[in-house]
Scaffold this active site. Sequence first.
Site, PDB file in Angstrom:
ATOM      1  N   THR A  12     -46.196  18.835  -8.945  1.00 16.85           N
ATOM      2  CA  THR A  12     -46.024  17.950  -7.793  1.00 16.85           C
ATOM      3  C   THR A  12     -45.172  18.599  -6.702  1.00 16.85           C
ATOM      4  O   THR A  12     -44.216  19.301  -6.987  1.00 16.85           O
ATOM      5  CB  THR A  12     -45.317  16.674  -8.273  1.00 16.85           C
ATOM      6  OG1 THR A  12     -46.075  16.102  -9.328  1.00 16.85           O
ATOM      7  CG2 THR A  12     -45.174  15.679  -7.147  1.00 16.85           C
ATOM      8  N   GLY A  54     -39.034  17.818 -13.796  1.00 13.84           N
ATOM      9  CA  GLY A  54     -38.106  17.441 -14.874  1.00 13.84           C
ATOM     10  C   GLY A  54     -37.577  18.676 -15.569  1.00 13.84           C
ATOM     11  O   GLY A  54     -38.362  19.491 -16.053  1.00 13.84           O
ATOM     12  N   GLU A  95     -47.863  10.656 -13.682  1.00 16.04           N
ATOM     13  CA  GLU A  95     -49.088  11.136 -14.340  1.00 16.04           C
ATOM     14  C   GLU A  95     -50.309  10.364 -13.827  1.00 16.04           C
ATOM     15  O   GLU A  95     -51.218  10.033 -14.585  1.00 16.04           O
ATOM     16  CB  GLU A  95     -48.995  10.989 -15.869  1.00 16.04           C
ATOM     17  CG  GLU A  95     -47.737  11.538 -16.496  1.00 16.04           C
ATOM     18  CD  GLU A  95     -47.711  13.053 -16.556  1.00 16.04           C
ATOM     19  OE1 GLU A  95     -48.780  13.654 -16.623  1.00 16.04           O
ATOM     20  OE2 GLU A  95     -46.609  13.621 -16.500  1.00 16.04           O
TER      21      GLU A  95
END
Lengths: 684, 684
Positions: free
Chosen positions: A196, A235, A475
């Site tokens: 992303t 993350g 997601e």
Amino acid sequence: MDLSASSSASERVSRRAAIISRHLGEASGFGSPSLVLTPCISFLPPESSEKVSFDTRELRLLLDGHDVEARDWVFRLMEECSLFCPRRRGGNRVFVAPDYNQSMEQQREMTIRRIQFLLERGVFDGWLTGSGVDLEMRKLAMYECIGLYDHSLIVKLGVHFFLWGAAIQFFGTKRHHDKFLRESENYLIKGCFAMTELGHGSNVRGIETIATFDKNTQEFIINSPCESAQKYWIGGAAKHATHTIIFSQLHINGTSQGVHAFIGQIRDANGNIMPNLRIADCGHKIGLNGVDNGRIWFDNFRVPRENLLNSVADVLPDGQYVSAIKDPDQRFAAFLAPLTSGRVNIAVNAVYISKMALAIAVRYGLTRRAFSLSSNEPEVLLLDYPSHQRRLLPLIAKACAMSIAANNLKKIYVKRSPDTSKILHIYSSAYKATFTWQNMKTLQECREACGGQGLKTENRIGILKGEFDVQSTFEGDNNVLMQQVSKALLSEYISAQKKNQPFKGLGLEHMNSPCPVIPANLTSSALRSIEFQNDVFCLRERDLLIRYASEVYQYQQQGKSRETAVLLSYQLAEDLARAFTERTILQLLVEKVKSATGPLKDVLELLRSMYALICIEEDASFLRYGHLSLSNAAAVRKEVMKLCSNVRPHALALVNSFGIPDSFLSPIAFDWIEANSWTSSNSL
Amino acid sequence: MDLSASSSASERVSRRAAIISRHLGEASGFGSPSLVLTPCISFLPPESSEKVSFDTRELRLLLDGHDVEARDWVFRLMEECSLFCPRRRGGNRVFVAPDYNQSMEQQREMTIRRIQFLLERGVFDGWLTGSGVDLEMRKLAMYECIGLYDHSLIVKLGVHFFLWGAAIQFFGTKRHHDKFLRESENYLIKGCFAMTELGHGSNVRGIETIATFDKNTQEFIINSPCESAQKYWIGGAAKHATHTIIFSQLHINGTSQGVHAFIGQIRDANGNIMPNLRIADCGHKIGLNGVDNGRIWFDNFRVPRENLLNSVADVLPDGQYVSAIKDPDQRFAAFLAPLTSGRVNIAVNAVYISKMALAIAVRYGLTRRAFSLSSNEPEVLLLDYPSHQRRLLPLIAKACAMSIAANNLKKIYVKRSPDTSKILHIYSSAYKATFTWQNMKTLQECREACGGQGLKTENRIGILKGEFDVQSTFEGDNNVLMQQVSKALLSEYISAQKKNQPFKGLGLEHMNSPCPVIPANLTSSALRSIEFQNDVFCLRERDLLIRYASEVYQYQQQGKSRETAVLLSYQLAEDLARAFTERTILQLLVEKVKSATGPLKDVLELLRSMYALICIEEDASFLRYGHLSLSNAAAVRKEVMKLCSNVRPHALALVNSFGIPDSFLSPIAFDWIEANSWTSSNSL
């Protein structure tokens, strides 16, 4: 009243009795009825009044579906380790839950320490180096259980094992497997997944990061050409990750070959950020503060040629681009495959979280009273109010139905092959969206059903709302996923029409039979029949698919492009995707109930009818498109109320069958008066 | 790319151009179309493309309704004070918002320091010692604005001014006013409001705290006879409050006189807890951590006889109980009156929060793009997707309609008299429940519409979900309040039937006219007419009231008590309360739109139709009970989509009319690319 912290329970009881009798003594001779009639509340465990009519272990096996022992083993590990913050609340009861009063920085530190602990205990053995269906199912089971403790914990694990690890496994070849899998499984390498960007989330194809190839040094040069190309939400990137998968447009000799994935090392052994990178923090969030989401800018960042994950396509030393898949669209789809595992995990976990919230709210509703119906009666148990039953009990039926569907999805996932990729994509999308929305709804209803107690972090339900809110957009945005489901059904429809062939797969075979006819005035027992439930769900799906196809076609006839026509038909697309998902779940539930026996079968039949009728009551489509007559719709509504009172006696046994250890529930699920007593509380 | 933090914006632009042209240079001669077609995203302020067709200041005056200058003054105070955490994000833009990464203890400290600051600036002048309708309206306006900054801040203020202060004003007499109001206004006395107990929340009548009178010392003795009687959720009690209102059963000479209110001092001048009290913390919550909610146990706690708030009832020095209100039920109702102010404030604030979230989400939707319809086109603005319009634009119409209704409620409140107490109770209950539910729905939709950005605390929307969740259960559980609304309507119905008199009040006069008839096939313009909208809302309310009365009557005929019959009819009760509330709001909106002129009137008419038709689409009652034909329902759905595209061009102007300063919005409402640039971010 002596409130000293050292007093024992029996002393407290006798002191309490003394106070009451003193007051009653003052009242004596005046016969104050209201004083006599308002004795202090005492706690009765729900087990003392509720009956169990079926074997709860049997139902747990059915709902958990697999690996019950592995689940319990992981639960015990977490219960017994001080890193999981065990806290004594009320008598000898101990609860585990993260301390959400910690800062983002502290929560991150705790998350990684918990991972290290689970690693040392062997929880992740074989997660990247092993293989086989049984091992994958066991891994998923343990992952579910860890998620019951804390969402940050599984998201951090999920990024590492299911995104980083799976990308190496799926897109990489032997050289990547040999180099990275073992060390990743041992958490010596900590991976993240830089897909992303600030400017592009769901639309991965539009990412702006650019990789070019330098023949002289045999390296790829990766750049973030502008601010919107910065990697975002990565993350692990902000603090702990050592390596990352980098998604980037690949430009070879000036030709764009679309999105490809590379391995890059982002921190050295001492935790220093590698040269030609900038990393910033994503900052504080409404949940998942135990995950160090970061942002990455690439500034002529170089990775060796071998770091291209080359199972799909490769760049040869001479700079030549080669690919086994010629179609760029198919190549792109292949690179998104690991996201499927993410969706499977999200869907499965959402159901487990709903079950935890329901277990807490139902147990509280069986011990908390409010208002008397008349001045001579005791206050009414919350779960004896018809409206309270209506709030919680249909949610139990949905959670059970979704558990069964989730187990089915896991099986499709672990047995995946190129042949099943379409149905895996469709089911994982439909379930991910449906289960996560349902989870948020369940959490909200359970929170409100617990009143203010639902807002206390120690009671878990409320805090889970913030922690799991992300599920509806990560997601894949839920709305986008549901539109994809409808588009896939539309393709099936058009294809069947064009080829003049029967429908096959996705459970659409019912479209080949004559359209079911629903009688106008159904009895209670007809409403509870499999035949009616199946017929009306199939009727709705069939009708909506035909309407959807017809509306898209009409827009196209008016000169709109197919894409625009689909966008304009979003209302029917939403209705259809819901109809498809609910019909699929119902059919899985029907099969499961058929194979049950004895008293459990009776309860499961109640749950099946509850699931079917609550879906009907909640979706205005049935009325809007005339699938049900007004009198049948009214009968369904009445029947839901009846089903609530039928399910009510099984409520405790049902939530006890969810298999969630007491320590993972919360003080209001047990003796909340004792848990709130002065001696159980900290003095100020 | 030089990423040093010192570089200026123009340097960054030229660097970016250089990088792109370098890549394009490499591509030259190979004519890579996809590279040329994916330039980096650049930010365009929505003002550069969106037109404004009406005077936004005029609409702001209409929606804010009153005291715009006072609002702006308070906004400026907060913007300019460092205690309100101003943060520079992107260029010269500064945002104010609390730091929610602080611990509970730190948030509490910040909250009280912010109160002290506002106090010193004179914000609270006259809040307890002044009087008059204008002053009360001004107070409510400023309270709304402070609430936009932080919920903890207004809840802590609300407990002090609207619960503690109002209890002294309403239940107290001159001796209490003289002693407490001035010092409370100056925050030298910090009050709290000890009503709720562990065992009793909504059911105040059931509280277990007991007060008796000691003639010898002329004192009341207050006791918590058991653990469930501990006072719970008492805002301010855990740390800062010096005094409290104590709600307790009063027993005089052994006769229970029901719930009464007393003043007690709980901390001395040095902050030490007074003798015969125990205080504990309620702990960490999912929101409102800036409020120190506490628990209190009374152990022969003594207060002077004069501390009974004696406007309703008194105990004379000889121990005799005297009361102006003989009926204990009426006396009890009188003691709950201050909760009405709480409900008014909650309702009003919920709407303001919705407006803030919508302003952020709409502005983001006008600057964020995702997916192209075909490979040659730029990506589509989120708010140009029909489905995105459908998510957000009806919420704008509801927020505007509810603003107007909220202003009406405030007027009823500040002009309250014994004659209006019933309608004030009904409207404040209906609006409190409806507006807070709608706020949670709006926040959730806006959060999802902003994708992951909605989860970042700095973008406000997500964190507000946790902060405002409490609104649906405090000061009366929403479900209970809506049931009370229906019960009140039932009483009106029964009374009109018994007396054979026409309906009067609560807008029920339409029940006296012949039942409206809705034609079976309505045109678009008919659907947009006041006549249809009003008729179908009245028809629904009338039908549901008759059905509800009939169902309750049938249950009673079957031998159920009135209370049980009402509980069993909860489905119709919910439908009816909703129908009543929405009809009331529609009628207020109709009046407001009628009085508007020019281009604003056109936009308001769109909003009125949007409000009416979205209420119809969302409530299955219209179909379930046959108020609308299937073809009309289908037409309504199509019309909602048309209205979305009609409102779309006004979206920016509408949210700009909400009067919320830019600094109270968030980075994603403005140049979010610049706000996320490396130079605007902290390096790790």
